[in-house]
Each structure stands twice: as structure tokens, then as C-alpha cells.
Design a protein around this motif. Structure first.
Motif, PDB file in Angstrom:
ATOM      1  N   ILE A 180      14.881  15.580  23.363  1.00 27.16           N
ATOM      2  CA  ILE A 180      14.205  15.185  24.594  1.00 27.16           C
ATOM      3  C   ILE A 180      12.722  15.225  24.287  1.00 27.16           C
ATOM      4  O   ILE A 180      12.189  16.263  23.898  1.00 27.16           O
ATOM      5  CB  ILE A 180      14.523  16.143  25.762  1.00 27.16           C
TER       6      ILE A 180
ATOM      7  N   ARG B 287      21.718  14.800  27.423  1.00 27.56           N
ATOM      8  CA  ARG B 287      21.385  15.247  26.083  1.00 27.56           C
ATOM      9  C   ARG B 287      22.626  15.822  25.397  1.00 27.56           C
ATOM     10  O   ARG B 287      22.882  15.569  24.218  1.00 27.56           O
ATOM     11  CB  ARG B 287      20.278  16.295  26.129  1.00 27.56           C
TER      12      ARG B 287
ATOM     13  N   THR C  73      19.461  10.372  23.336  1.00 21.15           N
ATOM     14  CA  THR C  73      18.070  10.735  23.066  1.00 21.15           C
ATOM     15  C   THR C  73      17.239  10.316  24.272  1.00 21.15           C
ATOM     16  O   THR C  73      17.413   9.210  24.782  1.00 21.15           O
ATOM     17  CB  THR C  73      17.569   9.996  21.813  1.00 21.15           C
TER      18      THR C  73
END
Ligand SMILES: Nc1ncnc2c1ncn2[C@@H]1O[C@H](COP(=O)(O)OP(=O)(O)OP(=O)(O)O)[C@@H](O)[C@H]1O
Ligand SMILES: [Mg+2]
Lengths: 310, 254
Positions: free
Chosen positions: A33, A181, A186
Motif C-alpha cells: 500500500i 491488500r 497493490t
């Protein structure tokens, strides 16, 4: 870590001559992240737009999934999702139809079960037949997220996903992002709530005037630039700093009635040093009546970074 | 490789948009066609001689059809692309793995479908006022679809070019409507005094109206091959302009 997105020398000059992106190099790793932070007009939305095909870059290259976006944009875009900053969607359309359309537009076969799952995870299932205009602002934003997730992207851009969203819903949004996630998506997000980045991001990039001025692991950034600040209220005012504590990064403040400590590095080192400092004060026979310590937040770091060479 | 699923999604959604306003979409052409028939067919037509062996009421049907078709198709598709630009929803189309092929086939396909529905409505309405039969129904359908394709592309260009609502309305109002009226909807070109009969041939709409009239009654002001050629040329020109627009991203991508 394997890169999922690589920007090399990305530049965007708008027709008016404004340089919104200035030779940006940035690598996003698979599964992370990434929070892109920066003041208004810094170029965050422009950067996202350049990757997603809304903005034509003036220079530089963009590689996603190892594909050059200038050549293999079709393949690459099929795997990228975008939640735009502005709440823009056909307001007359019912929720479920809007989300199903997005899936089809990105070339996937209809999958009502998958759509249901997405809508449920965003608490929109009960609202599926409502027209979008009949939803609240927070719900509309979730519809946009649902639309972006409908084609099961591997790379997701969230441009200020929590702008104008209440505290509770924001927490819910964080949970949703965490869930994505966990699925291996991504995520690149922009936000003006620094605490949000602090809460969620693995890495942080700071952009100003189209230039990336810092990119690092959030923890490393905080360790490198973080500080501990402590204020020790003295029982009796001091005229000068005593020898016993002169080695510490301290200063007298408020006419000698208080000591200010500023040091450490964001890993807790500062706190330990403050504890030592208090012991040294005791040994030197200097009495105090209160201690207040504060670790700097990502926000402080953000503000100080932007303040530099401004 | 073309993404047929994307194409189908765009097509379906465009038709859905049309259905959302189904009531207006049906009522408006029924009403305007009826009005034209009452005024031109019944009131004036009764005193008109047959034109090229065709009763005047029947004579104006292809022209009326063309009048509605051009207006509706152009405005429908110009709004279809202008509104997403205006509201920002176009981000999704731009970020999707679709190119000019999918977009055009989806949008234009929907426009052709709509135009056939519209044509059917008008023809049924006309039937209430006059008796007529169509000489070349298949050619008529093909011709209607060609014209619909061309003008939905034209509307598409208009919707991309326009940067405000005024501009969106001005081309149809300034050019399309007058040219259609002057294009032989209500009269045959050879009824015009010299030199207007020759000048009229500079009006591209003349060829469209005449072409459709030929598919209906087998006679027209100009050769059907010329009509087809002009329609196809216009279509090709629009495709070229749009391909260029998509390639450069003009007015679409910042
Ligand atoms: N279409 C455009 N044409 C001209 N200039 C633009 C355009 N879009 C953005 N800009 C300019 O580019 C700069 C960067 O804008 P951008 O939207 O990328 O900022 P941002 O970081 O997303 O800001 P915010 O936090 O306010 O969303 C700004 O100065 C903006 O005025
Ligand atoms: Mg922005």
C-alpha cells in the motif's frame, strides 16, 4: 520486491505551460500500500491520470506489470482499477447495473456472484437497485470503489478515497483497503489525512510541485525524521542550563520555568532518553512538577518536509 | 484484437439510456410525424399533384423520416459523449482497455438500433395517414442504418468538439435543420426555379433524402448510386476524424 509499476522520468506539462509532473521516478512494489501525499495541486491526480490513461504524459515512460503502457496499454489497463477523486458516475443508473457495466467494459464475463460479493463487502447490497443519485455521498464513493473492483484489478488507484467521509465510515474504508491488500491487490492512494497514511501505508511518497521529494518505508521515514518532544515543568525556575544535563538536546523555555527536550528518532529512542534525563535531573537535585512527551506523527514530518526549501 | 465484451457492454448501456427515456423517444417522433402529416399531408397535400407518380402524402414520408432521423441521431450521440465529458464519468471509458474500435462499434451500433426503432415508429404513424408501400425494403433498412451510422459519428465528433451546451445545439440548429428542410423533404428538386434547382445539389442532405426516397418508390431526384456514394464518403470521413481524435486524445485526454 518485484516492481508492479515503474515510472521513469514521467513529466506532464499542461497546455497552459504548467508543469504538473516534473521528471518523476517512482517504483511501486507488488502487494504494497503506497500513500502519495502532497498539498493541493502537487500533481497527485495528474500522476494517477497519466498511469490510467486520462492524461497524456509529455515525457517519460510508464511500465505496469512489466508492460510498456505506451505499447501494451490494453493488457495493462485491464488489470488496473481507478477510483477518481471526483464523485463522477451516471446518477440515473441503479447501483448493480453500474457495477456490472464496469466489469463488462473491462472485458470480463458477467459474474453475478462476484458482483454480489463486492457489493456486500462494501455494504451496498441492500442498495443495489437504488439509483445512484439516491445514495449518500459516502455510499456514492463506495459505488465508485465497487465499480473499480468489478474487474478484479491487480493494481488499484484510490484518489482520496476518504475525502468527505465520516470517521466511522473512514475506519470501514480502511478495513476494506486492508482486505484488498490481503487479496494481493497493490494499492496506491492519495489522501490529505496523514493519519490515514500512517495507519495503512507500507511506504509513503511525498510530492510537491510535481516533484517527488521523499519516498521511503513509512517506518523508516518516521525513524529518520521522527522526533520526541518533551516539556518538563520545573519546580523552580533556572537561570541557565545546569552542567549535569548539558549533554542532552535540551533548552530552557518560558523564562526558565520549563525544559524542552527535542531528540530521538521516531523508534522510541527519544522516550528512553527523556527517562534518563529525568533521572539526571533528580541526581542534580533539580525538582520538577510535570512531564509531557509527544512523539512526532507522520503529519509533523510531512509538514516539516514541505516546509524545507519551500 | 477487439474486446467484444467491452463493445457489447457499451452497446447495451447506450440502448439502456435510450430506454430510460423510452416514453419521450417514442412520443416525440409520433407527435412530430403526425403534425407534419396533418399540415403537409392533409392540408396542403390535398392540393398537390402526384410527384413522380407518387401521391404527395407518401412522397414526404422518406423526407420526414430523414428529418427526424438526422436530428435524433445527431443529438442523441452528441449528448451521449458530451455528457460523460461534462460530468467526468468519461474517466471510466478512458481508463478501460478499450480503443476507438470498441467505442465506435458500441456507440454506433446502438445508434443504428435506435434509428431502426425510430424509423419503424414513424412508418407506423405515417400509415395512419396515408397508404404507401416500400419498393426496396431491404435497401431501405440498409440505407437507414448507413445514415444513422454516419450521423451518430457526426454527433460523436460534435459532442467531443463542443465545450459548452450552446455549441452542442448550434450545429444542428444552424446547419442540419435548415439543410434538411431545403433538402427536398417536402418537394422535388425539379420543382425549384432556375438556378435554385442546381444550387440545391450542393446541399448534401438532398442526396440523403433522395436516396431514401428511391428505396421507397424506385424514383428520385438523383441516382441512387450517387446517394450511396455520398453517404459512404461522409461515413468514411467521420470515421477518419474520430480515429484521429482518439489517436491524439484531443478534448478527451488532458
Ligand atoms: N486539465 C488540466 N489543465 C491544466 N492544468 C491542470 C489540469 N489538471 C490539473 N492541472 C494543474 O496541475 C496541477 C496539479 O494538479 P493535480 O490535480 O494533479 O493536483 P493534486 O495533487 O491532485 O491536488 P489535490 O490534492 O487538490 O487533488 C495543478 O496546478 C492544477 O491546476
Ligand atoms: Mg487530486
Amino acid at each position: 520486491m518485484e516492481p508492479i509499476l515503474e515510472l521513469c522520468g514521467l513529466t506532464k506539462v499542461y497546455p497552459g505551460g504548467l508543469k504538473a509532473l516534473d521528471d518523476v521516478d517512482l517504483t511501486i512494489r507488488k502487494g504494497e500500500i503506497f500513500a502519495l501525499l502532497g498539498p493541493n495541486g502537487a500533481g497527485k491526480t495528474t500522476l494517477i491520470g497519466a498511469v490510467c490513461g486520462l492524461v497524456r504524459p509529455s515525457g517519460g515512460t510508464i511500465c505496469a506489470f512489466g508492460l510498456d503502457m505506451a505499447q501494451d496499454w490494453r493488457k495493462a489497463r485491464a488489470r488496473i482499477g481507478l477510483v477518481p477523486q471526483e464523485l463522477s458516475t451516471d446518477m440515473f443508473e441503479p447501483v448493480i447495473r453500474a457495477v456490472s457495466y464496469s466489469r463488462g467494459l473491462f472485458g470480463l464475463a458477467p459474474d453475478p456472484a462476484r458482483i454480489e460479493e463486492i457489493l456486500r463487502s462494501l455494504s451496498l447490497w441492500e442498495k443495489r437497485d437504488e439509483r445512484i443519485m439516491a445514495l449518500s455521498g459516502g455510499m456514492k464513493r463506495r459505488v465508485l470503489i465497487a465499480k473499480a473492483l468489478a474487474h478484479e484489478p491487480d493494481l488499484l488507484f484510490l484518489d482520496e478515497p476518504t475525502a468527505g467521509v465520516d470517521v466511522e465510515l473512514r475506519k470501514g474504508m480502511w478495513a476494506i483497503i486492508d482486505e484488498m491488500r490481503a487479496r494481493g491487490v497493490t494499492i496506491i492512494l492519495t489522501t490529505h489525512y496523514i493519519e490515514e497514511a500512517e495507519e495503512m501505508a507500507d511506504r509513503v511518497g511525498i510530492i510537491r510541485n510535481g516533484k517527488i521529494i521523499a519516498v521511503d518505508e513509512k517506518d523508516a521515514l518516521m525513524a529518520k525524521l521522527g522526533r520526541t518532544e518533551a516539556h518538563i515543568t520545573l519546580a523552580e525556575p533556572l537561570a541557565a542550563l545546569p552542567e549535569a544535563i548539558a549533554t542532552y538536546p535540551v533548552e530552557l523555555e518560558q523564562g526558565g520555568t520549563s525544559l524542552r527536550y527535542r531528540g530521538g528518532d521516531g523508534t522510541g529512542k527519544g522516550k528512553a532518553e527523556v527517562a534518563e534525563l529525568t533521572k539526571a535531573l533528580t541526581r542534580a537535585g533539580i525538582d520538577y512538577t510535570g512531564i509531557e512527551t509527544r512523539e512526532s506523527s507522520l503529519e509533523d514530518i510531512f509538514v516539516s518536509l514541505l516546509g524545507e526549501d519551500a | 484484437m477487439l474486446g467484444w465484451r467491452s463493445t457489447w457492454s457499451i452497446y447495451k448501456r447506450e440502448l439502456m439510456r435510450f430506454m430510460r427515456t423510452a416514453f419521450q423517444s417514442v412520443l416525440a417522433p409520433v407527435l412530430t410525424t403526425s403534425l407534419y402529416f396533418i399540415v403537409f399531408g392533409a392540408a396542403i397535400g390535398g392540393r398537390m399533384p402526384d410527384l413522380g407518380g407518387v401521391n404527395y402524402g407518401a412522397f414526404i414520408i422518406p423526407g420526414l423520416l430523414m428529418l427526424t432521423l438526422l436530428g435524433e441521431t445527431t443529438s442523441n450521440s452528441s449528448f451521449g459523449i458530451y455528457m460523460p465529458r461534462f460530468t467526468g464519468t468519461i474517466y471510466e471509458l478512458l481508463s478501460a482497455p478499450v480503443g476507438v474500435g470498441e467505442t465506435l462499434i458500441g456507440f454506433v451500433g446502438a445508434a443504428m438500433t435506435k434509428s431502426l426503432i425510430l424509423a419503424a415508429i414513424i412508418l407506423v404513424t405515417a400509415r395512419l395517414f396515408v397508404d404507401y408501400s416500400i419498393a426496396h425494403p431491404l435497401l431501405a433498412v440498409i440505407y437507414i442504418m448507413l445514415v444513422a451510422a454516419a450521423f451518430s459519428l457526426f454527433g460523436f465528433i460534435l459532442g467531443i468538439w463542443a465545450d459548452n451546451f450552446e455549441k452542442l445545439g448550434i450545429i444542428p440548429m444552424l446547419f442540419l435543420t435548415p439543410l434538411t428542410f431545403l433538402g427536398g423533404t417536402f418537394y422535388s428538386i425539379d420543382m425549384l426555379p432556375k438556378p435554385w434547382d442546381t444550387i440545391a445539389l450542393a446541399n448534401p442532405i438532398v442526396y440523403l433524402v433522395s436516396g431514401l426516397r428511391w428505396t421507397f418508390y424506385g424514383t428520385a431526384d438523383v441516382d441512387i448510386r450517387v446517394s450511396f456514394a455520398i453517404t459512404l464518403t461522409f461515413l468514411a470521413a467521420c470515421v477518419a476524424v474520430i480515429a484521429y481524435i482518439f489517436k491524439t486524445g484531443w478534448r478527451l485526454r488532458a
